[in-house]
Design an enzyme around this catalytic site. Structure first.
Site, PDB file in Angstrom:
ATOM      1  N   GLU A 242       3.619 -41.697  16.809  1.00  0.00           N
ATOM      2  CA  GLU A 242       4.870 -40.944  16.609  1.00  0.00           C
ATOM      3  C   GLU A 242       4.637 -39.434  16.636  1.00  0.00           C
ATOM      4  OE1 GLU A 242       7.293 -42.688  16.961  1.00  0.00           O
ATOM      5  OE2 GLU A 242       7.108 -44.603  15.932  1.00  0.00           O
TER       6      GLU A 242
ATOM      7  N   HIS B 214       7.092 -39.943   7.890  1.00  0.00           N
ATOM      8  CA  HIS B 214       7.849 -41.110   8.350  1.00  0.00           C
ATOM      9  C   HIS B 214       7.432 -42.313   7.525  1.00  0.00           C
ATOM     10  CE1 HIS B 214       9.500 -44.282  10.771  1.00  0.00           C
ATOM     11  NE2 HIS B 214       8.311 -44.704  11.173  1.00  0.00           N
TER      12      HIS B 214
ATOM     13  N   HIS C 146       8.825 -46.604   6.007  1.00  0.00           N
ATOM     14  CA  HIS C 146       9.710 -47.769   6.155  1.00  0.00           C
ATOM     15  C   HIS C 146      10.148 -48.246   4.759  1.00  0.00           C
ATOM     16  CE1 HIS C 146       7.096 -48.868   9.976  1.00  0.00           C
ATOM     17  NE2 HIS C 146       7.830 -47.791  10.173  1.00  0.00           N
TER      18      HIS C 146
ATOM     19  N   GLU D 161      22.221 -37.416  -9.015  1.00  0.00           N
ATOM     20  CA  GLU D 161      21.481 -36.257  -8.486  1.00  0.00           C
ATOM     21  C   GLU D 161      21.387 -36.218  -6.967  1.00  0.00           C
ATOM     22  OE1 GLU D 161      18.170 -34.930 -10.761  1.00  0.00           O
ATOM     23  OE2 GLU D 161      19.814 -34.415 -12.093  1.00  0.00           O
TER      24      GLU D 161
ATOM     25  N   HIS E 163      14.718 -49.152  11.408  1.00  0.00           N
ATOM     26  CA  HIS E 163      13.278 -48.891  11.527  1.00  0.00           C
ATOM     27  C   HIS E 163      12.746 -48.189  10.281  1.00  0.00           C
ATOM     28  CE1 HIS E 163       9.678 -47.384  14.062  1.00  0.00           C
ATOM     29  NE2 HIS E 163       9.441 -47.164  12.782  1.00  0.00           N
TER      30      HIS E 163
HETATM   31  P1  13P Z   1       1.372 -45.496  13.974  1.00  0.00           P
HETATM   32  O1  13P Z   1       0.411 -46.541  13.461  1.00  0.00           O
HETATM   33  O2  13P Z   1       1.143 -45.180  15.425  1.00  0.00           O
HETATM   34  O3  13P Z   1       1.403 -44.276  13.093  1.00  0.00           O
HETATM   35  O4  13P Z   1       2.829 -46.139  13.940  1.00  0.00           O
HETATM   36  C1  13P Z   1       3.385 -46.600  12.745  1.00  0.00           C
HETATM   37  C2  13P Z   1       4.868 -46.539  12.738  1.00  0.00           C
HETATM   38  O5  13P Z   1       5.460 -46.502  11.681  1.00  0.00           O
HETATM   39  C3  13P Z   1       5.594 -46.517  14.021  1.00  0.00           C
HETATM   40  O6  13P Z   1       6.900 -46.068  13.850  1.00  0.00           O
HETATM   41 ZN    ZN Z   2       7.692 -46.581  11.873  1.00  0.00          ZN
END
Ligand code: 13P
Ligand code: ZN
Length: 272
Positions: A116, A139, A141, A169, A210
């Site tokens: 990413e 980033h 999840h 908040e 995602h």
């Molecule tokens: P990477 O292992 O390439 O960092 O990817 C993980 C991920 O969350 C893809 O969106």
């Molecule tokens: Zn991801």
């Protein structure tokens, strides 16, 4: 030369990835972090003339030429960073051509930066224009944020409004709201460009079904943004399906924003 493993920025990456893993946000290799470093500071730990190898980045990051980042590796597990930072993390400098990364440390097993990287570097470029002190792109999840994506409309105003209603908040922590992208193919320049466009007005961007991106001046600020969205999403998911007897009203959110003097997205409220 000081030992790189004692550098505060390495320490911060180790602690943050461990925290995110512990919270269940980053299964397997899920998630990635990039932190913009101060060149002088890095030179206390690394000989900046020594490039281990070069890796193409797949686009031109003009405004980042010469800048140094510490970035999680692709396919690497957040749970393993703390035990082996030199394999799971890398320190890269954007070369003079803007299209190549010079590896200064890390990715010891021959690995490379996160898939990413386009979304990270393009987001850094977008945020630095709005806020020259921006340093972090993260980033993740997070479970409830992701769950909410399946049962809530993926509309910026509606999603932000629902999140703001879930914790008092929220409007104070992310008054700029949450940008939303539909499901897109990850790891591409296209999703990178779309994320960066959103980052011109938001510090948080949901990637439909995602995960989420956050940007901020510090690791704490960025982590705190994602953590607060995740908490609000958790309350939403815990109350989903139960009769809704109470809520935080839009007028109450205005009072909060005014008391804490935050510049909030007025168009995301339904004020009479
Ligand atoms: P990477 O292992 O390439 O960092 O990817 C993980 C991920 O969350 C893809 O969106
Ligand atoms: Zn991801």
């Amino acid at each position: 030369m000081k030992n790189i493993l004692t550098a505060p920025f390495v320490e911060e990456m180790r602690k943050t990835t461990a925290n995110m893993y512990r919270l269940g946000w980053d299964e397997r290799n899920g998630g990635n972090i990039s932190l913009l470093l101060d060149t002088e500071n890095v030179s206390e730990y690394l000989d900046l003339k020594k490039v281990i190898r070069t890796i193409p980045i797949g686009f031109k990051a003009d405004s980042l030429i010469g800048k140094i980042f510490i970035v999680t590796g692709t396919g690497k597990y957040f749970k393993n960073v703390d035990d082996d930072p030199e394999t799971n993390l890398g320190i890269i400098r954007i070369a003079k051509d803007g299209e190549t990364a010079e590896l200064l440390w890390g990715y010891k097993d021959g690995g490379r930066f996160t898939s990413e990287l386009p979304a990270h570097l393009m987001s850094h470029m977008a945020r630095l224009k709005v806020d020259p002190l921006n340093r972090v792109v993260m980033h993740s999840h997070p479970t409830h944020t992701l769950a909410m994506n399946y049962v809530h409309e993926l509309d910026e105003k509606k999603l932000t409004h629902t999140l703001w209603e879930m914790c008092t908040e929220c409007i104070v922590v992310f008054p700029d709201g949450v940008g939303v992208l539909p499901w897109m193919l990850c790891g591409t320049n296209e999703i990178g460009e779309a994320t960066a466009k959103k980052m011109e007005e938001f510090r948080l961007v949901v990637w439909g079904m995602h995960g989420i991106y956050g940007a901020g001046k510090t690791m704490d600020e960025t982590f705190g943004l994602i953590e607060t969205v995740e908490k609000a999403a958790q309350i939403y998911m815990l109350t989903l399906g139960s009769p809704r007897l109470n809520t935080i009203k839009d007028e109450d959110m205005v009072k909060l924003a005014e008391l804490f003097k935050v510049d909030y997205r007025k168009d995301f409220l339904n004020l009479k």
